[in-house]
Scaffold this motif. Sequence first.
Motif, PDB file in Angstrom:
ATOM      1  N   MET A 185       0.823  -1.207   0.000  1.00 34.36           N
ATOM      2  CA  MET A 185       0.000   0.000   0.000  1.00 34.36           C
ATOM      3  C   MET A 185       0.860   1.261   0.000  1.00 34.36           C
ATOM      4  O   MET A 185       0.526   2.243  -0.680  1.00 34.36           O
ATOM      5  CB  MET A 185      -0.944  -0.010   1.200  1.00 34.36           C
ATOM      6  CG  MET A 185      -1.929  -1.175   1.201  1.00 34.36           C
ATOM      7  SD  MET A 185      -2.930  -1.311  -0.320  1.00 34.36           S
ATOM      8  CE  MET A 185      -3.942   0.150  -0.194  1.00 34.36           C
ATOM      9  N   GLN A 186       1.964   1.234   0.716  1.00 31.81           N
ATOM     10  CA  GLN A 186       2.845   2.401   0.735  1.00 31.81           C
ATOM     11  C   GLN A 186       3.461   2.650  -0.640  1.00 31.81           C
ATOM     12  O   GLN A 186       3.486   3.794  -1.125  1.00 31.81           O
ATOM     13  CB  GLN A 186       3.953   2.208   1.770  1.00 31.81           C
ATOM     14  CG  GLN A 186       4.928   3.373   1.847  1.00 31.81           C
ATOM     15  CD  GLN A 186       6.024   3.153   2.880  1.00 31.81           C
ATOM     16  OE1 GLN A 186       5.977   2.189   3.645  1.00 31.81           O
ATOM     17  NE2 GLN A 186       7.009   4.023   2.905  1.00 31.81           N
TER      18      GLN A 186
ATOM     19  N   GLY B 236       0.750   3.768  -3.112  1.00 29.19           N
ATOM     20  CA  GLY B 236       0.374   5.156  -2.837  1.00 29.19           C
ATOM     21  C   GLY B 236       1.366   6.138  -3.425  1.00 29.19           C
ATOM     22  O   GLY B 236       0.978   7.176  -3.997  1.00 29.19           O
TER      23      GLY B 236
ATOM     24  N   ALA C  60      -4.169  -5.403   2.517  1.00 29.87           N
ATOM     25  CA  ALA C  60      -4.273  -4.167   3.291  1.00 29.87           C
ATOM     26  C   ALA C  60      -4.719  -4.507   4.700  1.00 29.87           C
ATOM     27  O   ALA C  60      -5.366  -5.529   4.943  1.00 29.87           O
ATOM     28  CB  ALA C  60      -5.267  -3.210   2.646  1.00 29.87           C
ATOM     29  N   GLU C  61      -4.372  -3.628   5.632  1.00 28.12           N
ATOM     30  CA  GLU C  61      -4.765  -3.828   7.025  1.00 28.12           C
ATOM     31  C   GLU C  61      -6.278  -3.728   7.201  1.00 28.12           C
ATOM     32  O   GLU C  61      -6.865  -4.428   8.013  1.00 28.12           O
ATOM     33  CB  GLU C  61      -4.081  -2.788   7.920  1.00 28.12           C
ATOM     34  CG  GLU C  61      -2.591  -3.001   8.099  1.00 28.12           C
ATOM     35  CD  GLU C  61      -2.280  -4.057   9.142  1.00 28.12           C
ATOM     36  OE1 GLU C  61      -3.241  -4.658   9.674  1.00 28.12           O
ATOM     37  OE2 GLU C  61      -1.098  -4.288   9.419  1.00 28.12           O
ATOM     38  N   ASP C  62      -6.915  -2.822   6.433  1.00 28.88           N
ATOM     39  CA  ASP C  62      -8.362  -2.674   6.525  1.00 28.88           C
ATOM     40  C   ASP C  62      -8.903  -2.179   5.185  1.00 28.88           C
ATOM     41  O   ASP C  62      -8.163  -1.741   4.302  1.00 28.88           O
ATOM     42  CB  ASP C  62      -8.764  -1.730   7.672  1.00 28.88           C
ATOM     43  CG  ASP C  62      -8.130  -0.349   7.533  1.00 28.88           C
ATOM     44  OD1 ASP C  62      -8.345   0.309   6.495  1.00 28.88           O
ATOM     45  OD2 ASP C  62      -7.414   0.067   8.450  1.00 28.88           O
TER      46      ASP C  62
ATOM     47  N   GLU D  76      -8.060   1.374   3.428  1.00 27.64           N
ATOM     48  CA  GLU D  76      -6.841   1.592   2.649  1.00 27.64           C
ATOM     49  C   GLU D  76      -7.082   1.324   1.165  1.00 27.64           C
ATOM     50  O   GLU D  76      -6.578   2.045   0.305  1.00 27.64           O
ATOM     51  CB  GLU D  76      -5.723   0.690   3.161  1.00 27.64           C
ATOM     52  CG  GLU D  76      -5.211   1.032   4.545  1.00 27.64           C
ATOM     53  CD  GLU D  76      -4.025   0.167   4.928  1.00 27.64           C
ATOM     54  OE1 GLU D  76      -2.937   0.383   4.363  1.00 27.64           O
ATOM     55  OE2 GLU D  76      -4.197  -0.738   5.761  1.00 27.64           O
TER      56      GLU D  76
ATOM     57  N   ALA E  20      -9.258   4.107  -0.268  1.00 25.05           N
ATOM     58  CA  ALA E  20      -8.478   5.332  -0.459  1.00 25.05           C
ATOM     59  C   ALA E  20      -7.577   5.217  -1.690  1.00 25.05           C
ATOM     60  O   ALA E  20      -7.415   6.186  -2.451  1.00 25.05           O
ATOM     61  CB  ALA E  20      -7.643   5.623   0.784  1.00 25.05           C
ATOM     62  N   LEU E  21      -6.988   4.045  -1.899  1.00 26.73           N
ATOM     63  CA  LEU E  21      -6.138   3.844  -3.069  1.00 26.73           C
ATOM     64  C   LEU E  21      -6.953   3.958  -4.353  1.00 26.73           C
ATOM     65  O   LEU E  21      -6.513   4.589  -5.322  1.00 26.73           O
ATOM     66  CB  LEU E  21      -5.462   2.475  -2.995  1.00 26.73           C
ATOM     67  CG  LEU E  21      -4.561   2.108  -4.172  1.00 26.73           C
ATOM     68  CD1 LEU E  21      -3.391   3.073  -4.295  1.00 26.73           C
ATOM     69  CD2 LEU E  21      -4.059   0.667  -4.038  1.00 26.73           C
TER      70      LEU E  21
END
Length: 310
Positions: A60-61, A64, A81-83, A86, A89-90
Motif C-alpha cells: 500500500m505504501q 500510494g 491491506a490492514e483494513d 486503505e 483510499a487507493l
Amino acid sequence: MRVIVIGLGVQGYKRRRVAGAECVATVDPVNPEADFKRIEDVPPASYDAALACIPDRPKMQVLGYLVAQGKHVLVEKPLWAEDDAEIDALQAAARKAGVVCYTAYNHRFEPHYVRMRDLVAAGALGRLYHCRMFYGNGTARLVRDSAWRDTEAGVLPDLGSHLLDTARFWFGDLAADFRVVSASRFENRAPDHVVIASEGSRPKIALEMTLLSWRNHFTCDVLAENGTAHISSLCKWGPTTFTHRIRVLPSGRPAEDSVTLVEDDPTWAAEYAHFARLCAARAQTDLSNDLWLSRTLRRLGHDAVAAAAP
C-alpha cells in the motif's frame, strides 16, 4: 510505454522478460543487479508505469507513492491491506489521478480458464451444483527458508487468492460464508495445507491448496445439471486438458469433448498486453474484487492460523 520493475525476484524477472525493451529500470533493495535500491530514487520523468513484484506488507505504501506520482501500476496479487479503508483510499486516489491500478491474477489468462468461463456463461452446463479446485506445488522447503514468505497465513493468501479469484472469474459474486475446513503446518511455521469451502455460493465451492504437492498440479471439477467440466494441470506444468462431459439421461456414459494443450505459459505476456491496453485507455481503476478478496482472506487467514496452531 516505459515501465520499471520493483522487486527483482522470481516474479520480477518474469515481468521484466515480458516487458522487454519497455523496461527502463529495476528496483530492489538487496539484488545487486537492480538499477536502484529505492523507488524514490528513480526519476519520475523516466517511466510511465511500474510492475510491483513486492511482498504484501509494503504494497500500500509503494502503490500510494506511485499513484501520487501519476504512474500506472500493476501489482502482484493479492492486494493486501490492514483494513478496507486503505483499498478504498487507493482506488479514490487512482481515479483522481487518472491512472490504472491493476492487481495481477495471471491465471485469468490461462486458455482453459477462459474456456471454463465461456462455457459457464453460455449456460451449457445448466444449473451449477458444485465446484472443487485443487492447487498444489512443492515449495514447502523454499518457503520455509524465506524470511518473509513463511509467515502469517502461509499458503492461504499465496495460492488461496488465486483460487478465490478464479471462482469469481467463472461464477461472479460469491457468498461471504467461506470457512476454513482444515489448516495444517506439516513442514512450515505458517499453514502449508489449507482447505476452505462455501455452502452459500452457487455452485457450492471447495478449495484445497498446499505446498506439499511435490509435482506441481492443478485440477478442477464442476458438477452441473447438464454435465460436468474439468481442468487438469496448467500450461506452465503441461500438458493441460479441458474436458466437457454432456449428461446422458436417465444415466449412462456421457458424450465427451476434450482439448489438450502443450505450450509455454502464455499468461504473463497476455496479462502484460491487457495491462498496457488499460493504461492506453486510461481505464477507471476498480478495486472491488480486491476489496472482497482482502476482506475474505483476512478473516480466513485468522481462522487458518488458529486452526493450524500446535
